[in-house]
Design a protein around this motif. Structure first.
Motif, PDB file in Angstrom:
ATOM      1  N   THR A  36       0.656 -23.203  22.430  1.00  0.00           N
ATOM      2  CA  THR A  36       1.198 -22.182  21.532  1.00  0.00           C
ATOM      3  C   THR A  36       0.977 -20.820  22.174  1.00  0.00           C
ATOM      4  O   THR A  36       0.564 -20.732  23.330  1.00  0.00           O
ATOM      5  CB  THR A  36       0.508 -22.270  20.164  1.00  0.00           C
ATOM      6  N   CYS A  37       1.182 -19.789  21.413  1.00  0.00           N
ATOM      7  CA  CYS A  37       1.079 -18.439  21.993  1.00  0.00           C
ATOM      8  C   CYS A  37      -0.335 -18.063  22.366  1.00  0.00           C
ATOM      9  O   CYS A  37      -0.541 -17.136  23.168  1.00  0.00           O
ATOM     10  CB  CYS A  37       1.673 -17.413  21.020  1.00  0.00           C
ATOM     11  N   ASP A  38      -1.362 -18.771  21.838  1.00  0.00           N
ATOM     12  CA  ASP A  38      -2.737 -18.357  22.148  1.00  0.00           C
ATOM     13  C   ASP A  38      -3.705 -19.529  22.358  1.00  0.00           C
ATOM     14  O   ASP A  38      -4.899 -19.315  22.525  1.00  0.00           O
ATOM     15  CB  ASP A  38      -3.281 -17.452  21.043  1.00  0.00           C
ATOM     16  N   HIS A  72      -4.955 -16.271  26.954  1.00  0.00           N
ATOM     17  CA  HIS A  72      -4.447 -14.912  26.698  1.00  0.00           C
ATOM     18  C   HIS A  72      -3.241 -14.629  27.575  1.00  0.00           C
ATOM     19  O   HIS A  72      -3.005 -13.484  27.985  1.00  0.00           O
ATOM     20  CB  HIS A  72      -5.540 -13.870  26.970  1.00  0.00           C
ATOM     21  N   HIS A  73      -2.449 -15.648  27.881  1.00  0.00           N
ATOM     22  CA  HIS A  73      -1.290 -15.478  28.744  1.00  0.00           C
ATOM     23  C   HIS A  73      -0.071 -15.089  27.914  1.00  0.00           C
ATOM     24  O   HIS A  73       0.042 -15.460  26.737  1.00  0.00           O
ATOM     25  CB  HIS A  73      -0.996 -16.787  29.495  1.00  0.00           C
ATOM     26  N   ASN A  74       0.822 -14.396  28.614  1.00  0.00           N
ATOM     27  CA  ASN A  74       2.113 -14.153  27.971  1.00  0.00           C
ATOM     28  C   ASN A  74       2.958 -15.422  28.089  1.00  0.00           C
ATOM     29  O   ASN A  74       2.564 -16.401  28.731  1.00  0.00           O
ATOM     30  CB  ASN A  74       2.821 -12.951  28.585  1.00  0.00           C
ATOM     31  N   GLN A 116       5.539 -16.263  29.759  1.00  0.00           N
ATOM     32  CA  GLN A 116       5.960 -16.701  31.088  1.00  0.00           C
ATOM     33  C   GLN A 116       4.819 -17.363  31.875  1.00  0.00           C
ATOM     34  O   GLN A 116       5.058 -18.066  32.857  1.00  0.00           O
ATOM     35  CB  GLN A 116       6.517 -15.519  31.891  1.00  0.00           C
ATOM     36  N   ARG A 117       3.576 -17.112  31.493  1.00  0.00           N
ATOM     37  CA  ARG A 117       2.438 -17.649  32.236  1.00  0.00           C
ATOM     38  C   ARG A 117       1.826 -18.888  31.578  1.00  0.00           C
ATOM     39  O   ARG A 117       0.884 -19.456  32.089  1.00  0.00           O
ATOM     40  CB  ARG A 117       1.332 -16.579  32.370  1.00  0.00           C
ATOM     41  N   ILE A 118       2.354 -19.287  30.450  1.00  0.00           N
ATOM     42  CA  ILE A 118       1.832 -20.482  29.784  1.00  0.00           C
ATOM     43  C   ILE A 118       2.378 -21.713  30.496  1.00  0.00           C
ATOM     44  O   ILE A 118       3.599 -21.853  30.658  1.00  0.00           O
ATOM     45  CB  ILE A 118       2.223 -20.504  28.300  1.00  0.00           C
ATOM     46  N   ILE A 119       1.466 -22.581  30.932  1.00  0.00           N
ATOM     47  CA  ILE A 119       1.865 -23.766  31.690  1.00  0.00           C
ATOM     48  C   ILE A 119       1.175 -24.975  31.096  1.00  0.00           C
ATOM     49  O   ILE A 119      -0.038 -24.984  30.853  1.00  0.00           O
ATOM     50  CB  ILE A 119       1.456 -23.636  33.181  1.00  0.00           C
ATOM     51  N   VAL A 120       1.927 -26.023  30.857  1.00  0.00           N
ATOM     52  CA  VAL A 120       1.388 -27.321  30.490  1.00  0.00           C
ATOM     53  C   VAL A 120       2.335 -28.372  31.049  1.00  0.00           C
ATOM     54  O   VAL A 120       3.544 -28.309  30.848  1.00  0.00           O
ATOM     55  CB  VAL A 120       1.214 -27.471  28.962  1.00  0.00           C
ATOM     56  N   SER A 121       1.791 -29.290  31.802  1.00  0.00           N
ATOM     57  CA  SER A 121       2.608 -30.344  32.405  1.00  0.00           C
ATOM     58  C   SER A 121       1.769 -31.600  32.548  1.00  0.00           C
ATOM     59  O   SER A 121       0.532 -31.547  32.552  1.00  0.00           O
ATOM     60  CB  SER A 121       3.136 -29.918  33.780  1.00  0.00           C
ATOM     61  N   SER A 122       2.470 -32.725  32.654  1.00  0.00           N
ATOM     62  CA  SER A 122       1.777 -33.995  32.836  1.00  0.00           C
ATOM     63  C   SER A 122       1.272 -34.098  34.270  1.00  0.00           C
ATOM     64  O   SER A 122       2.013 -33.834  35.219  1.00  0.00           O
ATOM     65  CB  SER A 122       2.712 -35.162  32.514  1.00  0.00           C
ATOM     66  N   ALA A 123      -0.005 -34.487  34.398  1.00  0.00           N
ATOM     67  CA  ALA A 123      -0.599 -34.654  35.720  1.00  0.00           C
ATOM     68  C   ALA A 123      -0.679 -36.118  36.129  1.00  0.00           C
ATOM     69  O   ALA A 123      -1.222 -36.443  37.186  1.00  0.00           O
ATOM     70  CB  ALA A 123      -1.999 -34.034  35.753  1.00  0.00           C
ATOM     71  N   GLY A 124      -0.140 -37.015  35.286  1.00  0.00           N
ATOM     72  CA  GLY A 124      -0.201 -38.433  35.602  1.00  0.00           C
ATOM     73  C   GLY A 124      -1.563 -39.019  35.305  1.00  0.00           C
ATOM     74  O   GLY A 124      -2.565 -38.308  35.172  1.00  0.00           O
ATOM     75  N   GLY A 165      -2.820 -40.217  32.657  1.00  0.00           N
ATOM     76  CA  GLY A 165      -3.438 -39.828  31.391  1.00  0.00           C
ATOM     77  C   GLY A 165      -4.051 -38.457  31.409  1.00  0.00           C
ATOM     78  O   GLY A 165      -4.999 -38.211  30.656  1.00  0.00           O
ATOM     79  N   GLU A 166      -3.551 -37.538  32.236  1.00  0.00           N
ATOM     80  CA  GLU A 166      -4.089 -36.188  32.320  1.00  0.00           C
ATOM     81  C   GLU A 166      -2.969 -35.165  32.145  1.00  0.00           C
ATOM     82  O   GLU A 166      -1.793 -35.450  32.424  1.00  0.00           O
ATOM     83  CB  GLU A 166      -4.780 -35.945  33.662  1.00  0.00           C
ATOM     84  N   PHE A 167      -3.378 -33.982  31.724  1.00  0.00           N
ATOM     85  CA  PHE A 167      -2.464 -32.850  31.616  1.00  0.00           C
ATOM     86  C   PHE A 167      -3.034 -31.682  32.413  1.00  0.00           C
ATOM     87  O   PHE A 167      -4.262 -31.516  32.526  1.00  0.00           O
ATOM     88  CB  PHE A 167      -2.284 -32.425  30.154  1.00  0.00           C
ATOM     89  N   LEU A 168      -2.133 -30.874  32.953  1.00  0.00           N
ATOM     90  CA  LEU A 168      -2.515 -29.680  33.716  1.00  0.00           C
ATOM     91  C   LEU A 168      -2.085 -28.456  32.910  1.00  0.00           C
ATOM     92  O   LEU A 168      -0.930 -28.352  32.486  1.00  0.00           O
ATOM     93  CB  LEU A 168      -1.840 -29.676  35.079  1.00  0.00           C
ATOM     94  N   MET A 169      -3.026 -27.520  32.715  1.00  0.00           N
ATOM     95  CA  MET A 169      -2.758 -26.321  31.926  1.00  0.00           C
ATOM     96  C   MET A 169      -3.274 -25.091  32.642  1.00  0.00           C
ATOM     97  O   MET A 169      -4.217 -25.172  33.440  1.00  0.00           O
ATOM     98  CB  MET A 169      -3.445 -26.436  30.552  1.00  0.00           C
ATOM     99  N   ASN A 170      -2.648 -23.978  32.343  1.00  0.00           N
ATOM    100  CA  ASN A 170      -3.095 -22.685  32.858  1.00  0.00           C
ATOM    101  C   ASN A 170      -4.144 -22.167  31.894  1.00  0.00           C
ATOM    102  O   ASN A 170      -3.830 -21.566  30.857  1.00  0.00           O
ATOM    103  CB  ASN A 170      -1.908 -21.726  32.966  1.00  0.00           C
TER     104      ASN A 170
END
Length: 833
Positions: A180-182, A201-203, A205-213, A215-220
């Motif tokens: 979400t936004c925060d 505290h990202h805007n 454009q900088r919010i990142i969430v993706s599948s890392a394979g 059973g893991e997720f990668l986030m900023n």
């Protein structure tokens, strides 16, 4: 060689006029197999087919893209997302806040699948049951919809309410990760439960969430950290430290690629280090595929293909990043076929070993070479003075030897350091000798060890190597040992290769002083041991004469210390030893004492040899050992010819020997005469009496003592000795006989000591005889009672008031008797006493 985890391949570029190019502007891409789908800024979907080689090192020349079909969805609005569902041949398109299903190949709409309206984001995944799920985010409500995708329809199966609008999402099975936004959240699509992970505290454009394979997720995450979170909400990997300007991130195991303005950065998931930087101007987004990572700009599409793991590791080792190489190897283990992984592991481990080797970290290098199953010949190839050990047909299998240091120059310039390298090689070859690593080149390993032992002055290990079975090549090793003056080891080498005569000749040269080798102090003793164990009797006879000339006392062991089954013919040995008296005596002693020979010839020969040796040494002071052995033989042996030996000594001064022989002939009086008058050794005469009477009746000893007393009495010079003989040995004489024999002039006072002790001895003997007689009678009575009871086989019962039938008194004693009528009576009343 600079390290590269990925190589870039340009797969597509729009070459139309500038106006058309503006309409084509790429917004999103999707990939399946060779099919590349492009969503543009102006509501168009293009289907491209990738053609060309799938080589390990693709290049732009090898990768070509063919435009297949295009579909215009409308006049405006960009295509936001594309997702392929190969299971149903569907291509899902998010455009104009709605999801449309197209056929993957014709790009025609699927008529039975109605548009899903008011969607801002969506993702597709497979459930544990294999069903295709689509997760959509509503653009009007704070809610997540979960759809079950069918071949001809989709069904809304669940709604998950959120407190804030989703900005990005990723899905893995039944787990949904939402940004979400925060903050970041984990949602379970089956139960609808959500769990807050951490804030940010990202805007947007900088919010990142993706599948890392897996059973893991990668986030900023916060503080510019790339966070890995499992479906259980835990972090099992350290975070990545990346830039504040990261716009997108995708995982292509074992790397994470992050998109920043003008640059693409590659980080390792395994050790969290930055590995590579790729220049990419104007890049808008990333897409992970099985073949790599797609990077796209408004007009161009690139694929970053992973460099083969073997090349990556080789590059890391080449840059001396050994630990990184090993970490990468362990990290990709599960993603490699078992056979190829094992081969890769061996190659990488060996390369890492070479890096440690040239850094003089020898302990680690040895462990890595062993673990990597390195062919020992690859190491020998590095040593200039050991290359001659290698066979001519050997070809190195290492295409790239990391030669940071030329050992040949080091050999000439820094001998101390080079010695450390030699010590390492010795330890490594010792560790692999006898293992599977050694089976391919046993001869080379043994030759190299022999050379190393000689150069390092390791005498003990050199001797162990050449003495035990080995594969040393004689054409190489013999000159090496000769140059280093290791002649004793040379003989051992000949011996281990079955060349017994060459070995013995080499050792004999050392003993004769023709060659010098201080490494062995007792070469002669080693020759004797070798000959005593040698089964080749012909070789033993060839060397026997030489050994006996050196030291007959030791050399005779070649005949006496052989195994029973390997003994040489006795008569041949006796004939051969005729000219070596000492050796002959020792061999005869071996036959008689150890082998218990009862042959008369052996006993005769030993006795005569003793006589000969004694006569040869009669001028020497210490004759006791030989004379003692001769006397012992004459007394104990029953197998020699007494007459033959007597003939050999009767004309000599060996009076004690003659006395023994006369005694064995039964001529004890003559023997005593010889000892008293010729040998003039009265003590020897007394000893003779005791020795000759051993195991005989007492009367025999009394007769010998009387003969000796008579000899003393017959000589006026020995009168005092006669008195002493009587006084010191009263038990050996009978007083009546002695008194009749003594001269009338002798007084009682002179014989008082003898008489007192004689009478006392006689009284004692009579008392002992009487006591023995009584003991025998008691024993006989006990046996008679036992015999009577056994014969009668009757039982008797003695009551407390039982009375004797004879005297009519109570029997109080435990012993009683029974008369012929069966009546119980006292023993005294029975007449038995």
């Amino acid at each position: 060689m600079a390290f590269k985890a990925f190589v870039t391949s340009h797969v597509y570029s729009k070459q139309d006029a500038s106006k058309e190019r503006d309409k084509f502007s790429v917004q999103c891409v999707e990939w399946f197999d060779k099919n590349l789908y492009v969503g543009t800024k102006h509501a168009a979907v293009h289907h491209l087919i990738l053609e060309g080689s799938k080589s390990e090192n693709p290049s732009p020349d090898q990768t070509k893209t063919r435009e297949c079909r295009s579909r215009k969805l409308g006049s405006s609005n960009a295509v936001v997302q594309l997702r392929a569902v190969p299971h149903f041949n569907h291509l899902l398109v998010l455009w104009d806040r709605s999801i449309t299903a197209l056929n993957m190949f014709s790009l025609e709409s699927v008529p039975t699948m109605k548009k899903i309206q008011q969607v801002s984001l969506f993702e597709v995944s497979k459930s544990e049951e294999g069903e295709v799920l689509m997760v959509t985010s509503s653009s009007r409500r704070k809610v997540i919809h979960i759809h079950l995708v069918r071949v001809d329809r989709w069904e809304l199966v669940k709604e998950v309410a959120l407190q804030q609008d989703p900005v990005a999402l990723a899905v893995d099975g039944a787990t949904l990760c939402v940004a979400t936004c925060d903050r970041y959240l984990l949602c379970d699509m089956e139960t609808g439960r959500s769990e807050e992970l951490f804030p940010h505290h990202h805007n947007k454009q900088r919010i990142i969430v993706s599948s890392a394979g897996q059973g893991e997720f990668l986030m900023n995450g916060p503080e510019s950290l790339g966070m890995f979170v499992t479906k259980a909400g835990t972090c099992q990997r350290p975070p990545l430290q990346w830039s504040l300007e990261v716009q997108a991130a995708r995982v292509c195991f074992p790397y994470v690629l992050t998109l920043q303005p003008h640059m693409l950065f590659v980080y390792s998931i395994l050790d969290q280090r930055h590995k590579q930087t790729v220049s990419q101007h104007g890049a808008k987004g990333l897409l992970s595929t099985p073949d790599g990572v797609i990077v796209f700009t408004e007009t161009d599409i690139f694929i970053l293909h992973p460099v083969p793991v073997a090349e990556q590791i080789q590059a890391l080792v080449g840059e001396k990043r050994v630990q990184e190489a090993l970490t990468l190897l362990e990290g990709v283990q599960r993603h490699q076929p078992l056979d190829s992984y094992k081969e890769l592991q061996k190659a990488v481990t060996c390369l890492a070993g070479f890096a440690h080797f040239y850094q003089q970290d020898f302990s680690e290098a040895k462990d890595l070479f062993i673990k990597g199953d390195l062919d020992p010949r690859e190491i020998l190839l590095l040593y200039p003075d050991l290359r001659q050990c290698l066979s001519e047909d050997f070809q190195s299998q290492l295409h790239q030897h990391p030669k940071d240091q030329d050992l040949q120059l080091l050999w000439a310039e820094d001998t101390n350091t080079y010695t450390h390298y030699l010590n390492f090689l010795r330890d490594f070859l010792l560790a692999v000798r006898g293992t599977e690593q050694d089976l391919r080149c046993t001869a080379e390993v043994d030759c190299a060890l022999l050379r190393l032992y000689t150069e390092l002055r390791d005498t003990e290990r050199l001797r162990e190597l050449v003495s035990l079975p080995n594969e040393c090549r004689l054409d190489y090793c013999v000159p090496v040992l000769e140059q280093q003056h290791r002649f004793f080891a040379l003989g051992c080498l000949y011996q281990s290769h079955g060349k017994q005569m060459e070995a013995l000749e080499t050792w004999m040269k050392i003993v004769d002083g023709l060659d010098e080798d201080p490494s062995c102090s007792d070469v002669y003793g080693h020759i004797i041991v070798t000959l005593s164990e040698l089964k080749d009797k012909g070789t033993v006879w060839k060397c026997a004469d030489w050994t006996l000339q050196k030291n007959p006392e030791i050399a005779v062991r070649i005949f006496t210390r052989r195994l029973p089954r390997d003994l040489l013919e006795t008569q041949d040995v006796l004939t051969f030893l005729e000219k070596y008296l000492v050796a002959l005596i020792l061999y005869l002693e071996f036959l008689i004492n150890d082998l218990c020979s009862e042959e008369e010839s052996h006993h005769n020969r030993l006795a005569l040899a003793y006589v000969t040796q004694t006569l040869q040494k009669e001028e020497e002071e210490d004759l006791n050992p030989t004379i003692g052995k001769l006397q012992h033989l004459l007394w104990e042996s029953e197998f020699y010819d007494i007459s033959t030996v007597y003939e050999a000594v009767k004309s000599t001064a060996l009076h004690s020997v003659k006395a023994i022989l006369l005694g064995r002939l039964g001529k004890h009086s003559q023997a005593l005469q010889v000892l008293v008058h010729q040998e003039q050794n009265l003590q020897a005469a007394l000893v003779y009496c005791h020795r000759a009477s051993r195991d005989q009746e007492p009367q025999f000893k009394q007769a010998l003592m009387m003969d000796l007393l008579q000899i003393y009495l017959d000589s006026e010079e020995l009168i005092n000795n006669a008195v002493d003989l009587l006084n010191d040995n009263p038990q050996a004489f009978t007083a009546q006989t002695v008194i009749q024999l003594l001269p009338d002039s002798w007084s009682v006072q002179l014989l008082s000591r003898f008489l007192v002790r004689s009478v006392r001895t006689t009284v004692h003997q009579r008392r002992m005889v009487k006591l023995q007689k009584m003991l025998v009678q008691a024993e006989l009575r006990r046996h008679k009672v036992a015999w009577q009871m056994q014969a009668s086989k009757m039982k008797f019962s003695l009551g407390k008031e039982q009375a004797c039938k004879v005297c009519q008194t109570v029997i109080a004693e435990p012993a009683f008797a029974c008369n012929s009528h069966g009546d119980i009576v006292h023993i005294s009343c029975s007449g038995m006493i």
